[in-house]
Design a protein around this motif. Structure first.
Motif, PDB file in Angstrom:
ATOM      1  N   GLU A 123      46.039  37.853  34.036  1.00 20.79           N
ATOM      2  CA  GLU A 123      46.197  36.995  35.211  1.00 20.79           C
ATOM      3  C   GLU A 123      47.521  37.311  35.877  1.00 20.79           C
ATOM      4  N   GLN A 124      47.554  37.305  37.208  1.00 21.12           N
ATOM      5  CA  GLN A 124      48.800  37.553  37.915  1.00 21.12           C
ATOM      6  C   GLN A 124      49.767  36.381  37.710  1.00 21.12           C
ATOM      7  N   ALA A 162      43.046  56.365  42.685  1.00 21.92           N
ATOM      8  CA  ALA A 162      43.712  55.518  43.675  1.00 21.92           C
ATOM      9  C   ALA A 162      44.046  54.157  43.073  1.00 21.92           C
ATOM     10  N   LEU A 163      43.156  53.637  42.253  1.00 20.77           N
ATOM     11  CA  LEU A 163      43.416  52.358  41.589  1.00 20.77           C
ATOM     12  C   LEU A 163      44.603  52.475  40.642  1.00 20.77           C
ATOM     13  N   VAL A 164      44.671  53.557  39.879  1.00 29.29           N
ATOM     14  CA  VAL A 164      45.799  53.774  38.967  1.00 29.29           C
ATOM     15  C   VAL A 164      47.107  53.836  39.748  1.00 29.29           C
ATOM     16  N   TYR A 165      47.091  54.553  40.868  1.00 27.28           N
ATOM     17  CA  TYR A 165      48.293  54.643  41.711  1.00 27.28           C
ATOM     18  C   TYR A 165      48.724  53.253  42.159  1.00 27.28           C
ATOM     19  N   TYR A 166      47.758  52.434  42.584  1.00 25.91           N
ATOM     20  CA  TYR A 166      48.087  51.079  43.051  1.00 25.91           C
ATOM     21  C   TYR A 166      48.688  50.248  41.920  1.00 25.91           C
ATOM     22  N   LEU A 167      48.083  50.304  40.745  1.00 27.25           N
ATOM     23  CA  LEU A 167      48.568  49.477  39.636  1.00 27.25           C
ATOM     24  C   LEU A 167      49.962  49.879  39.187  1.00 27.25           C
ATOM     25  N   LYS A 168      50.313  51.138  39.370  1.00 22.65           N
ATOM     26  CA  LYS A 168      51.670  51.559  39.047  1.00 22.65           C
ATOM     27  C   LYS A 168      52.655  51.149  40.142  1.00 22.65           C
ATOM     28  N   ALA A 169      52.180  51.114  41.401  1.00 25.05           N
ATOM     29  CA  ALA A 169      53.049  50.735  42.518  1.00 25.05           C
ATOM     30  C   ALA A 169      53.242  49.226  42.597  1.00 25.05           C
ATOM     31  N   VAL A 170      52.252  48.468  42.158  1.00 24.29           N
ATOM     32  CA  VAL A 170      52.301  46.996  42.207  1.00 24.29           C
ATOM     33  C   VAL A 170      52.114  46.487  40.775  1.00 24.29           C
ATOM     34  N   THR A 173      50.260  43.230  39.117  1.00 24.22           N
ATOM     35  CA  THR A 173      48.806  43.018  39.143  1.00 24.22           C
ATOM     36  C   THR A 173      48.238  43.082  37.735  1.00 24.22           C
ATOM     37  N   VAL A 174      48.692  44.047  36.947  1.00 21.64           N
ATOM     38  CA  VAL A 174      48.314  44.167  35.532  1.00 21.64           C
ATOM     39  C   VAL A 174      49.596  44.491  34.768  1.00 21.64           C
ATOM     40  N   GLU A 175      50.204  43.463  34.207  1.00 19.94           N
ATOM     41  CA  GLU A 175      51.491  43.652  33.530  1.00 19.94           C
ATOM     42  C   GLU A 175      51.354  44.620  32.361  1.00 19.94           C
ATOM     43  N   GLY A 176      52.276  45.578  32.294  1.00 19.19           N
ATOM     44  CA  GLY A 176      52.267  46.534  31.198  1.00 19.19           C
ATOM     45  C   GLY A 176      51.212  47.624  31.328  1.00 19.19           C
TER      46      GLY A 176
END
Length: 205
Positions: A123-124, A162-170, A173-176
């Motif tokens: 959860e965010q 693209a999803l992996v890139y987003y999760l690393k940039a933000v 959204t998914v901690e850790g």
């Protein structure tokens, strides 16, 4: 942007909270009032803002984007305070806003992309930050709300890369998040993407 541009001609002083690298403000340079200041907490953005804005006479102040940050300005200093996606303390906004002034903000709902976080079984951290919560805080001040609007939309990913890139940039959204620790979920999402043609999640602001 259109609402900010409409308000700028009637203001003699402006505070831009969380200006980023100053890109949006620079796009409205033709409407800048006589007195302006901006805040930015993220060091790389603050460096860009200083490089771009200080030579033009704008004050760039270090100020963290946290809900209880004290703004380093005197009372009743600014006729217009704008804020795009940066956290704010409404009591501080009220303090620095001149009588009859305007506070205009666009925020990201704390449940934005909650379905994406849920796909990774988490959860965010700011799910409490909703339009209703903000309106309750404003009700504790002398400020009057003239317009409040929620918006829902979609974010679509057409590749897991693209999803992996987003999760690393933000990262919140998914901690850790790492590819290695979340590989089984990423493989499941790849299967879903191949079936459905995209991965779609709910945006809220």
């Amino acid at each position: 942007m259109d609402q900010v541009r409409a308000l700028l001609p009637g203001a003699v002083s402006l505070l831009d909270l969380g200006t980023g690298g100053g890109e949006k403000l620079l796009s409205m340079r033709d409407l800048w009032p006589p007195r302006e200041a901006v805040t930015e907490g993220y060091a790389p953005n603050r460096r860009l803002a200083r490089e771009r804005l200080e030579p033009l006479g704008l004050q760039v102040v270090e100020s963290e984007a946290v809900p209880h940050d004290l703004l380093p300005f005197a009372d009743e200093t600014f006729e217009l305070v704008i804020d795009r996606h940066s956290a704010f303390d409404i009591a501080e906004v009220e303090r620095v806003l001149a009588p009859g002034g305007t506070f205009l903000t666009q925020q990201v709902d704390g449940t934005n992309l909650a379905d994406l976080s849920a796909a990774f079984e988490c959860e965010q951290p700011w799910t409490w930050f909703t339009l209703e919560w903000v309106l309750d805080r404003i009700a504790e001040t002398s400020l009057a709300v003239e317009q409040a609007q929620a918006w829902n939309g979609a974010t679509r990913f057409h590749s897991v890369g693209a999803l992996v890139y987003y999760l690393k940039a933000v990262p919140w959204t998914v901690e850790g998040f790492t590819v290695e620790t979340h590989l089984p979920i990423l493989l499941e999402l790849q299967d879903r993407l191949e079936r459905e043609g995209m991965l779609e999640y709910t945006c809220k602001s």
